[in-house]
Design a protein around this motif. Sequence first.
Motif, PDB file in Angstrom:
ATOM      1  N   CYS A  62      39.506  53.476 -12.374  1.00 12.87           N
ATOM      2  CA  CYS A  62      38.522  53.645 -13.431  1.00 12.87           C
ATOM      3  C   CYS A  62      39.229  53.409 -14.767  1.00 12.87           C
ATOM      4  CB  CYS A  62      37.963  55.063 -13.359  1.00 12.87           C
ATOM      5  SG  CYS A  62      36.794  55.507 -14.653  1.00 12.87           S
ATOM      6  N   VAL A  63      38.570  52.684 -15.676  1.00 10.93           N
ATOM      7  CA  VAL A  63      39.185  52.363 -16.957  1.00 10.93           C
ATOM      8  C   VAL A  63      38.210  52.608 -18.095  1.00 10.93           C
ATOM      9  CG1 VAL A  63      40.793  50.666 -16.020  1.00 10.93           C
ATOM     10  CG2 VAL A  63      38.499  49.931 -16.711  1.00 10.93           C
ATOM     11  N   ALA A  64      38.775  52.850 -19.275  1.00 14.10           N
ATOM     12  CA  ALA A  64      37.950  53.070 -20.465  1.00 14.10           C
ATOM     13  C   ALA A  64      38.614  52.401 -21.665  1.00 14.10           C
ATOM     14  CB  ALA A  64      37.777  54.563 -20.731  1.00 14.10           C
ATOM     15  N   SER A  65      37.775  51.903 -22.557  1.00 15.68           N
ATOM     16  CA  SER A  65      38.271  51.236 -23.749  1.00 15.68           C
ATOM     17  C   SER A  65      37.459  51.658 -24.964  1.00 15.68           C
ATOM     18  CB  SER A  65      38.180  49.716 -23.580  1.00 15.68           C
ATOM     19  OG  SER A  65      38.476  49.054 -24.792  1.00 15.68           O
ATOM     20  N   SER A  66      38.163  51.820 -26.086  1.00 16.58           N
ATOM     21  CA  SER A  66      37.481  52.237 -27.313  1.00 16.58           C
ATOM     22  C   SER A  66      36.807  51.074 -28.033  1.00 16.58           C
ATOM     23  CB  SER A  66      38.486  52.897 -28.255  1.00 16.58           C
ATOM     24  OG  SER A  66      39.078  54.024 -27.655  1.00 16.58           O
ATOM     25  N   PHE A  67      37.275  49.833 -27.780  1.00 16.73           N
ATOM     26  CA  PHE A  67      36.820  48.731 -28.628  1.00 16.73           C
ATOM     27  C   PHE A  67      36.347  47.486 -27.892  1.00 16.73           C
ATOM     28  CE2 PHE A  67      38.030  50.910 -32.346  1.00 16.73           C
ATOM     29  CZ  PHE A  67      39.238  51.530 -32.118  1.00 16.73           C
ATOM     30  N   VAL A  68      36.932  47.188 -26.738  1.00 15.18           N
ATOM     31  CA  VAL A  68      36.599  45.915 -26.107  1.00 15.18           C
ATOM     32  C   VAL A  68      36.274  46.109 -24.643  1.00 15.18           C
ATOM     33  CG1 VAL A  68      38.014  44.575 -27.698  1.00 15.18           C
ATOM     34  CG2 VAL A  68      39.008  45.424 -25.575  1.00 15.18           C
ATOM     35  N   CYS A  69      35.613  45.105 -24.087  1.00 14.38           N
ATOM     36  CA  CYS A  69      35.371  45.045 -22.655  1.00 14.38           C
ATOM     37  C   CYS A  69      36.124  43.832 -22.104  1.00 14.38           C
ATOM     38  CB  CYS A  69      33.874  44.883 -22.379  1.00 14.38           C
ATOM     39  SG  CYS A  69      32.981  46.420 -22.196  1.00 14.38           S
ATOM     40  N   GLY A  70      35.774  43.413 -20.916  1.00 17.01           N
ATOM     41  CA  GLY A  70      36.399  42.228 -20.343  1.00 17.01           C
ATOM     42  C   GLY A  70      37.305  42.558 -19.193  1.00 17.01           C
ATOM     43  N   PHE A  71      37.816  41.526 -18.555  1.00 13.37           N
ATOM     44  CA  PHE A  71      38.607  41.691 -17.348  1.00 13.37           C
ATOM     45  C   PHE A  71      40.109  41.483 -17.577  1.00 13.37           C
ATOM     46  CE2 PHE A  71      35.082  42.768 -15.174  1.00 13.37           C
ATOM     47  CZ  PHE A  71      34.220  41.781 -14.714  1.00 13.37           C
ATOM     48  N   GLU A  72      40.520  41.564 -18.822  1.00 14.37           N
ATOM     49  CA  GLU A  72      41.949  41.496 -19.124  1.00 14.37           C
ATOM     50  C   GLU A  72      42.524  42.904 -19.094  1.00 14.37           C
ATOM     51  OE1 GLU A  72      44.404  39.272 -19.606  1.00 14.37           O
ATOM     52  OE2 GLU A  72      45.584  41.129 -19.788  1.00 14.37           O
ATOM     53  N   PRO A  73      43.443  43.201 -18.168  1.00 15.77           N
ATOM     54  CA  PRO A  73      43.950  44.579 -18.027  1.00 15.77           C
ATOM     55  C   PRO A  73      44.543  45.154 -19.312  1.00 15.77           C
ATOM     56  CG  PRO A  73      44.589  43.266 -16.129  1.00 15.77           C
ATOM     57  CD  PRO A  73      44.002  42.316 -17.120  1.00 15.77           C
ATOM     58  N   SER A  74      45.191  44.322 -20.123  1.00 19.62           N
ATOM     59  CA  SER A  74      45.860  44.829 -21.323  1.00 19.62           C
ATOM     60  C   SER A  74      44.882  45.312 -22.392  1.00 19.62           C
ATOM     61  CB  SER A  74      46.770  43.748 -21.904  1.00 19.62           C
ATOM     62  OG  SER A  74      45.999  42.648 -22.355  1.00 19.62           O
ATOM     63  N   HIS A  75      43.601  44.998 -22.249  1.00 22.32           N
ATOM     64  CA  HIS A  75      42.600  45.417 -23.233  1.00 22.32           C
ATOM     65  C   HIS A  75      42.170  46.866 -23.058  1.00 22.32           C
ATOM     66  CE1 HIS A  75      41.126  41.028 -24.056  1.00 22.32           C
ATOM     67  NE2 HIS A  75      42.351  41.259 -24.487  1.00 22.32           N
ATOM     68  N   TRP A  76      42.546  47.456 -21.924  1.00 21.11           N
ATOM     69  CA  TRP A  76      42.013  48.777 -21.604  1.00 21.11           C
ATOM     70  C   TRP A  76      43.002  49.865 -21.989  1.00 21.11           C
ATOM     71  CZ3 TRP A  76      37.018  49.246 -20.023  1.00 21.11           C
ATOM     72  CH2 TRP A  76      36.375  48.054 -19.721  1.00 21.11           C
ATOM     73  N   ASP A  77      42.485  50.884 -22.698  1.00 22.47           N
ATOM     74  CA  ASP A  77      43.340  51.941 -23.235  1.00 22.47           C
ATOM     75  C   ASP A  77      43.671  53.016 -22.216  1.00 22.47           C
ATOM     76  OD1 ASP A  77      41.060  51.641 -25.928  1.00 22.47           O
ATOM     77  OD2 ASP A  77      43.113  50.850 -25.920  1.00 22.47           O
ATOM     78  N   TYR A  78      42.732  53.302 -21.329  1.00 25.82           N
ATOM     79  CA  TYR A  78      42.880  54.456 -20.438  1.00 25.82           C
ATOM     80  C   TYR A  78      42.625  54.063 -18.991  1.00 25.82           C
ATOM     81  CZ  TYR A  78      42.247  56.641 -24.988  1.00 25.82           C
ATOM     82  OH  TYR A  78      42.360  56.979 -26.310  1.00 25.82           O
ATOM     83  N   TRP A  79      43.467  54.600 -18.112  1.00 30.66           N
ATOM     84  CA  TRP A  79      43.387  54.324 -16.686  1.00 30.66           C
ATOM     85  C   TRP A  79      43.417  55.624 -15.902  1.00 30.66           C
ATOM     86  CZ3 TRP A  79      43.627  49.258 -14.465  1.00 30.66           C
ATOM     87  CH2 TRP A  79      43.745  48.222 -15.400  1.00 30.66           C
ATOM     88  N   GLY A  80      42.620  55.695 -14.833  1.00 29.94           N
ATOM     89  CA  GLY A  80      42.709  56.820 -13.917  1.00 29.94           C
ATOM     90  C   GLY A  80      43.867  56.630 -12.960  1.00 29.94           C
ATOM     91  N   GLN A  81      44.012  57.560 -12.037  1.00 31.04           N
ATOM     92  CA  GLN A  81      45.141  57.516 -11.100  1.00 31.04           C
ATOM     93  C   GLN A  81      44.853  56.624  -9.904  1.00 31.04           C
ATOM     94  OE1 GLN A  81      42.899  59.880 -11.084  1.00 31.04           O
ATOM     95  NE2 GLN A  81      42.382  60.147  -8.925  1.00 31.04           N
ATOM     96  N   GLY A  82      43.596  56.274  -9.701  1.00 30.82           N
ATOM     97  CA  GLY A  82      43.227  55.366  -8.624  1.00 30.82           C
ATOM     98  C   GLY A  82      42.729  56.077  -7.382  1.00 30.82           C
ATOM     99  N   THR A  83      41.888  55.380  -6.639  1.00 35.36           N
ATOM    100  CA  THR A  83      41.409  55.862  -5.346  1.00 35.36           C
ATOM    101  C   THR A  83      41.428  54.692  -4.370  1.00 35.36           C
ATOM    102  OG1 THR A  83      39.601  57.068  -4.239  1.00 35.36           O
ATOM    103  CG2 THR A  83      38.952  55.469  -5.920  1.00 35.36           C
ATOM    104  N   GLN A  84      41.951  54.934  -3.186  1.00 40.10           N
ATOM    105  CA  GLN A  84      42.172  53.862  -2.226  1.00 40.10           C
ATOM    106  C   GLN A  84      40.909  53.548  -1.435  1.00 40.10           C
ATOM    107  OE1 GLN A  84      44.973  51.931  -1.673  1.00 40.10           O
ATOM    108  NE2 GLN A  84      43.782  50.783  -0.158  1.00 40.10           N
ATOM    109  N   VAL A  85      40.607  52.273  -1.318  1.00 38.77           N
ATOM    110  CA  VAL A  85      39.517  51.799  -0.477  1.00 38.77           C
ATOM    111  C   VAL A  85      40.110  50.873   0.578  1.00 38.77           C
ATOM    112  CG1 VAL A  85      37.426  50.383  -0.393  1.00 38.77           C
ATOM    113  CG2 VAL A  85      37.772  52.000  -2.271  1.00 38.77           C
ATOM    114  N   THR A  86      39.829  51.159   1.831  1.00 40.70           N
ATOM    115  CA  THR A  86      40.330  50.350   2.938  1.00 40.70           C
ATOM    116  C   THR A  86      39.153  49.909   3.799  1.00 40.70           C
ATOM    117  OG1 THR A  86      42.416  51.563   2.962  1.00 40.70           O
ATOM    118  CG2 THR A  86      41.880  50.257   4.911  1.00 40.70           C
ATOM    119  N   VAL A  87      39.003  48.598   3.974  1.00 40.04           N
ATOM    120  CA  VAL A  87      37.910  48.035   4.758  1.00 40.04           C
ATOM    121  C   VAL A  87      38.511  47.326   5.968  1.00 40.04           C
ATOM    122  CG1 VAL A  87      35.869  46.564   4.752  1.00 40.04           C
ATOM    123  CG2 VAL A  87      36.608  47.705   2.632  1.00 40.04           C
TER     124      VAL A  87
END
Length: 118
Positions: A91-116
């Motif tokens: 999960c990610v959050a940004s104060s100013f921008v959107c988009g799919f560039e990882p460096s644009h995002w200010d905050y990241w969660g710890q992650g949750t694993q999905v296995t299919v």
Amino acid sequence: QVQLVESGGGSVQAGGSLRLSCVYSDSAYCMGWFRQVPGKEREGVATIAGEYISYADSVEGRFTISRNNAQNTLYLLMNSLKPDDTAMYYCVASSFVCGFEPSHWDYWGQGTQVTVSS
């Protein structure tokens, strides 16, 4: 600082569904989901900013992102899952921008694993 806590990951067979949740401590302009497979770069999955929603081509039509500001929760409903969807989802959050560039995002969660599995 925005704190993000994901949940809802797990193991599922191909064709199945999962719903990821992300509880956030404070609202942000744009929120979204990324995923990462070991050895590969982080990949943007979906973003939401108000009424504006974007999906990666690989998940368009199968995944749905939504946001409940009253409950400070972001969701990702994943249907018709494929083995290629196996990854750690962030999960990610940004104060100013959107988009799919990882460096644009200010905050990241710890992650949750999905296995299919196939």
